[in-house]
Enzyme design. Structure first.
Site, mmCIF file in Angstrom:
data_model
loop_
_atom_site.group_PDB
_atom_site.id
_atom_site.type_symbol
_atom_site.label_atom_id
_atom_site.label_comp_id
_atom_site.label_asym_id
_atom_site.label_seq_id
_atom_site.Cartn_x
_atom_site.Cartn_y
_atom_site.Cartn_z
ATOM 1 N N SER A 26 -36.733 94.556 11.435
ATOM 2 C CA SER A 26 -36.667 95.919 11.810
ATOM 3 C C SER A 26 -36.220 96.448 12.957
ATOM 4 O O SER A 26 -36.373 95.784 14.045
ATOM 5 C CB SER A 26 -37.820 96.606 11.041
ATOM 6 O OG SER A 26 -37.435 97.905 11.063
ATOM 7 N N PRO A 27 -35.339 97.404 13.031
ATOM 8 C CA PRO A 27 -34.805 97.927 14.239
ATOM 9 C C PRO A 27 -36.001 98.316 15.175
ATOM 10 O O PRO A 27 -37.023 99.117 14.492
ATOM 11 C CB PRO A 27 -33.811 99.038 14.028
ATOM 12 C CG PRO A 27 -33.585 99.044 12.439
ATOM 13 C CD PRO A 27 -34.772 98.372 12.129
ATOM 14 N N GLN B 226 -27.580 99.343 14.550
ATOM 15 C CA GLN B 226 -27.941 100.587 14.139
ATOM 16 C C GLN B 226 -27.390 101.597 14.998
ATOM 17 O O GLN B 226 -27.823 101.795 16.120
ATOM 18 C CB GLN B 226 -29.680 100.546 13.674
ATOM 19 C CG GLN B 226 -29.984 102.096 13.333
ATOM 20 C CD GLN B 226 -31.614 102.193 13.377
ATOM 21 O OE1 GLN B 226 -32.070 102.439 14.454
ATOM 22 N NE2 GLN B 226 -32.367 102.191 12.495
ATOM 23 N N TYR C 241 -34.000 112.342 14.435
ATOM 24 C CA TYR C 241 -33.099 112.087 15.594
ATOM 25 C C TYR C 241 -31.988 113.101 14.926
ATOM 26 O O TYR C 241 -32.204 113.687 14.234
ATOM 27 C CB TYR C 241 -32.444 110.820 15.951
ATOM 28 C CG TYR C 241 -33.716 109.924 16.467
ATOM 29 C CD1 TYR C 241 -34.227 110.260 17.502
ATOM 30 C CD2 TYR C 241 -34.207 108.822 15.798
ATOM 31 C CE1 TYR C 241 -35.231 109.753 18.172
ATOM 32 C CE2 TYR C 241 -35.321 107.963 16.488
ATOM 33 C CZ TYR C 241 -35.742 108.329 17.582
ATOM 34 O OH TYR C 241 -36.750 107.751 18.179
ATOM 35 N N ARG D 286 -30.467 104.854 6.960
ATOM 36 C CA ARG D 286 -31.908 104.823 7.492
ATOM 37 C C ARG D 286 -32.233 106.121 6.911
ATOM 38 O O ARG D 286 -31.599 107.004 7.885
ATOM 39 C CB ARG D 286 -32.420 104.475 8.360
ATOM 40 C CG ARG D 286 -33.835 104.579 8.722
ATOM 41 C CD ARG D 286 -34.701 103.899 9.940
ATOM 42 N NE ARG D 286 -35.023 102.343 9.334
ATOM 43 C CZ ARG D 286 -35.988 101.713 10.016
ATOM 44 N NH1 ARG D 286 -36.700 102.121 10.892
ATOM 45 N NH2 ARG D 286 -36.264 100.590 9.466
ATOM 46 N N ARG E 186 -43.548 95.098 13.740
ATOM 47 C CA ARG E 186 -44.616 94.475 14.410
ATOM 48 C C ARG E 186 -45.096 93.102 14.175
ATOM 49 O O ARG E 186 -45.100 92.343 15.193
ATOM 50 C CB ARG E 186 -45.938 95.294 14.274
ATOM 51 C CG ARG E 186 -45.846 96.805 15.189
ATOM 52 C CD ARG E 186 -46.971 97.546 14.743
ATOM 53 N NE ARG E 186 -46.981 98.705 15.601
ATOM 54 C CZ ARG E 186 -46.291 100.069 15.049
ATOM 55 N NH1 ARG E 186 -45.826 100.044 13.593
ATOM 56 N NH2 ARG E 186 -46.496 100.971 15.688
#
Length: 776
Positions: free
Chosen positions: A422-423, A501, A582, A630, A724
């Site tokens: 994942s980013p 991304q 964002y 996303r 993680r």
């Protein structure tokens, strides 16, 4: 000092068992149970107890355990009926008995120990009991008057759900736990059924008491459906008897033409009860008064009995009552919260069952069995390898290949497995330039076996950075630096795809590095922020400028310029970041977009600018390379976007050519209230996939390869993104392959690492002894 005078409000299993345990531990205690109903009154029919709960009972009170053992009906199979198919999965190990029988056993035990049982008696007010007793146990159920009396302390939250259901019984014993799905002209209805009384060994009426239950056994039957289905079918307008007869006709096949019977049954909606606190002075909540969990995982009586065990143990172990009640709450709350999360997942699955009806029959059955995430792919393989292997074959898994190691195609790109790194923002760039850290970070994860490795959010302009440490693609030099990384991945980890991304920070920019103060404004050197509307992210954040039409055009061109550089840099996939508050996400949420022009207001208008950016980027991004988006599928805040909005947003991007939707949640507003837990975001990906029909990437507390296999095989997602776990273990995917004894093309070990492809030996670990052993 241990409580000597104990009042128990409510004579259900939890209250009775607590009374019996406390009296057994100290015969000198004076314990009184108030129950408003008569001793032979009971509601519901069968009760399911797990082996774990029975083990606790066995250690705490062998006499009750022995009595229960005499009456249990046990079975291993679950049968799922769906569109004229019946699929059986074995090895599940249930035990049930009649609720009335359970109460009789507990009544007998309480009387034998000297507990004062007062039936058909309303308990005195809790304040009065608290003044005259050392301890008051409120086991007065989901509608607890005690809880309401101290609502300002317990702070209950009661949530009513979307389905109507009714508890019934039929007078023969099912041979398995049955889930039957009926698709009617009014909508989907489902039957949950399980046996709770065995057939008599001798059914001859001359030697056995008369009555069908004694001859043929008995089963609990729960009929459930969405509220709108219940009303459309006319059940809301019938009296209870007529509605029960109507249900018996709908499910006549599984009921073998037999009738359903009621016991003061009524159609109701399930209510989830959560309390902030469980005790107040010397009053403590237990069982449904403290918490509820949906019946589809059979947990109500189990949780109440386990509460009683824990409360009794804490009263024995702690030096005083306040310490004991604190310890009880600290012990039970996490366990109950975990159960409630599983129950909520199960509840929502049945609320949305119509989404899955078109799945292949075996996949549908697997999906149902794993709905709560308590039963997983690996767990089900241990229980019933034959069934699990049949689901894998239908899915297309080659022999010996776990679902996560099957390929997946997005446009012209075929990923060799279903794992995505994942980013993750690293905040380690200088002037937007990715350096040696990024080469090692992304290169290590590419060598670790994932099918797709994603960069962090790469910013399209200096002003679009979150922090001074964010990477960019707004200069040619940055593009060349990224090319160094993609070349390494393609050369040293052939078969691994690398994606970029692209995003713009919007109102969440100009902040400190994460480890210096996440989302905190820089103390100096700030740059001006822009956003859909002039609303700061935090109270101490900079107020952004509302973007003008001309500025929207400029930012759109920044995205296309960055996308062009990304293509030249050799990225295999591009993801547009429209999540987490964002810039583009800020346009989508009504909490952050208060514009009154063509870019604000309705969801269609809020989508306009993100779709314009998507279309512009897609136009310059190579046709054969996929693009994903996303999104935050919920804002976790009142008045914000929710699951329904997420479906509409995903549908819009899919219609514009998005190859997959990467489904995250939250981080849109500062005062959000997320509901964290294992795989907590995956239901949103599931809903989008099975409503819109677009491929999805699930993300959010997916931590094990077993979760990945389960989600993919159930058809809830196409790809799983893990963050993680890949920080903890860069070779997570290769280790997942080794742990599953998989050695195939979807997870090849790099030649220099092959010596490490076998799992190292570990030392012996001994299992802990049972937690709640109260002595002989």
């Amino acid at each position: 000092m241990a409580p000597l005078r104990v009042a128990v409000i409510g004579g259900g299993p939890g209250g009775l068992y607590a009374a019996a345990l406390l009296k057994r531990l100290d015969p000198g205690r004076e314990i009184t149970v108030w129950e408003r109903n008569a001793p032979d009154d009971t509601f519901g029919f069968g009760v399911v107890l797990s082996d774990e709960t029975l083990g606790g009972i066995e250690h705490a009170d062998p006499e009750v355990y022995a009595a229960l053992q005499q009456h249990f009906t046990r079975w291993d199979d679950i049968v799922i009926g769906h569109r004229d198919h019946r699929h059986t999965s074995g090895g599940h190990g249930f035990a049930a008995l009649g609720r009335k029988r359970l109460l009789e056993i507990l009544h007998r035990r309480c009387r034998g120990l000297g507990v004062d049982l007062r039936f058909t008696s309303e308990a005195p007010p809790p304040d009065e009991l608290a003044a005259t007793h050392d301890l008051v146990i409120a086991a007065d159920g989901v509608h607890s008057t005690t809880r309401e009396a101290y609502a300002e302390v317990f702070r209950p939250r009661v949530t009513t759900h979307r389905c109507r259901y009714i508890w019934l019984a039929t007078d023969f014993a099912f041979d398995a736990f049955r889930f039957e799905i009926a698709e009617t002209e009014h909508g989907v209805m489902q039957l949950h059924g399980y046996p709770y009384a065995r057939p008599s060994p001798d059914r001859h009426p001359s030697t056995r008491p008369s009555g069908p239950q004694n001859q043929f056994g008995a089963s609990t039957v729960i009929i459930e459906m969405r509220e709108e289905v219940w009303r459309a079918a006319g059940l809301a307008d019938m009296d209870t008897r007529d509605s029960i007869e109507a249900c018996a006709k709908i499910f006549a096949d599984v009921l073998r033409g037999r009738p359903l019977r009621s016991n003061n049954s009524a159609w109701t909606t399930f209510r989830t009860v959560v309390n902030a606190r469980w005790s107040h002075r010397n009053v403590v909540l237990l069982g449904d008064a403290a918490h509820t969990a949906h019946f589809s995982i059979g947990s109500g009586t189990k949780l109440a009995v386990e509460d009683a065990l824990a409360l009794a143990a804490c009263l024995e172990e702690q030096p005083d009552l306040p310490s004991a009640l604190t310890a009880y709450e600290e012990e039970r709350k996490p366990v109950v919260a975990s159960t409630q999360r599983a129950a909520h997942a199960s509840l929502e699955w049945f609320e949305n069952i119509a989404l899955y009806l078109d799945q292949p029959p075996r996949q549908f059955a697997f999906n149902l069995l794993t709905r709560s995430r308590r039963v997983t792919h690996d767990n089900l393989r241990l229980r019933d390898a034959r069934f699990t292997e049949s689901v894998e074959r239908d899915f297309g898994c080659p022999p010996g290949t776990p679902p996560m190691f099957t390929p997946f195609r997005l446009r012209g790109l075929t990923l060799r497995n279903r794992v995505v790194v994942s980013p993750m923002d690293m905040y380690s760039a200088v002037d937007g330039m990715p350096g040696d850290f990024h080469l090692v970070h992304l290169g290590a994860r590419a060598l670790g076996g994932a099918g797709l490795v994603m960069t962090e959010m790469v910013c399209v302009s200096p002003e679009g950075r979150i922090t001074l440490g964010c990477t960019g693609l707004y200069t040619a030099a940055q593009g060349e630096a990224w090319r160094r990384i993609t070349d390494f991945v393609h050369t040293q980890a052939p078969g691994t795809a690398i994606g970029v991304q692209l995003g713009h920070s919007g109102r969440k920019g100009s902040t400190k590095l994460m480890w210096e103060g996440i989302d905190e404004p820089l103390p100096d050197g700030n740059w001006p922020l822009v956003a859909a509307s002039p609303i700061p992210y935090r109270p101490d954040s900079q107020v952004p400028r509302e973007l003008s039409r001309a500025q929207l055009t400029d930012i759109r061109e920044q995205f296309t310029s960055a996308a062009t550089r990304a293509a030249r840099a050799g990225f295999d996939l591009l993801e547009l970041h429209c999540a987490h508050g964002y810039l583009l996400s800020g346009f989508l949420s009504p909490l952050t977009n208060r514009r009154t022009d063509a870019y604000g207001g309705t969801l269609d208008k809020r989508l306009r600018f993100p779709l314009e950016v998507f279309d512009a980027v897609r136009a310059v991004w190579p046709e054969e390379r996929p693009m994903t988006v996303r999104i935050s599928a919920t804002d976790w805040a009142e008045g914000g976007n929710d699951a329904e909005d997420a479906v509409a947003i995903a549908r819009a991007f899919a219609a514009h050519g998005a190859d997959a939707i990467d489904v995250s949640t939250g981080q849109v507003v500062y005062d959000e209230h997320p509901e964290y837990g294992r795989s907590y975001q995956t239901p949103y990906a599931d809903r989008i996939r099975n409503t819109v029909g677009v491929p999805v990437i699930a993300v959010g507390a997916i931590s094990s390869w077993d979760d990945v296999n389960s989600l993919i095989l159930a058809g809830r997602t196409d790809l799983c993104a893990l963050a993680r776990p890949h920080l903890y273990d860069p070779h997570w995917t290769l280790h997942a392959a080794a742990e599953q004894s998989y050695d195939g093309p979807a997870a090849p070990w790099p030649a220099p690492y092959r010596a490490g492809s076998r799992r190292p030996q570990t030392g012996r670990t001994d299992a802990p002894k049972p937690r709640l052993t109260l002595g002989a």
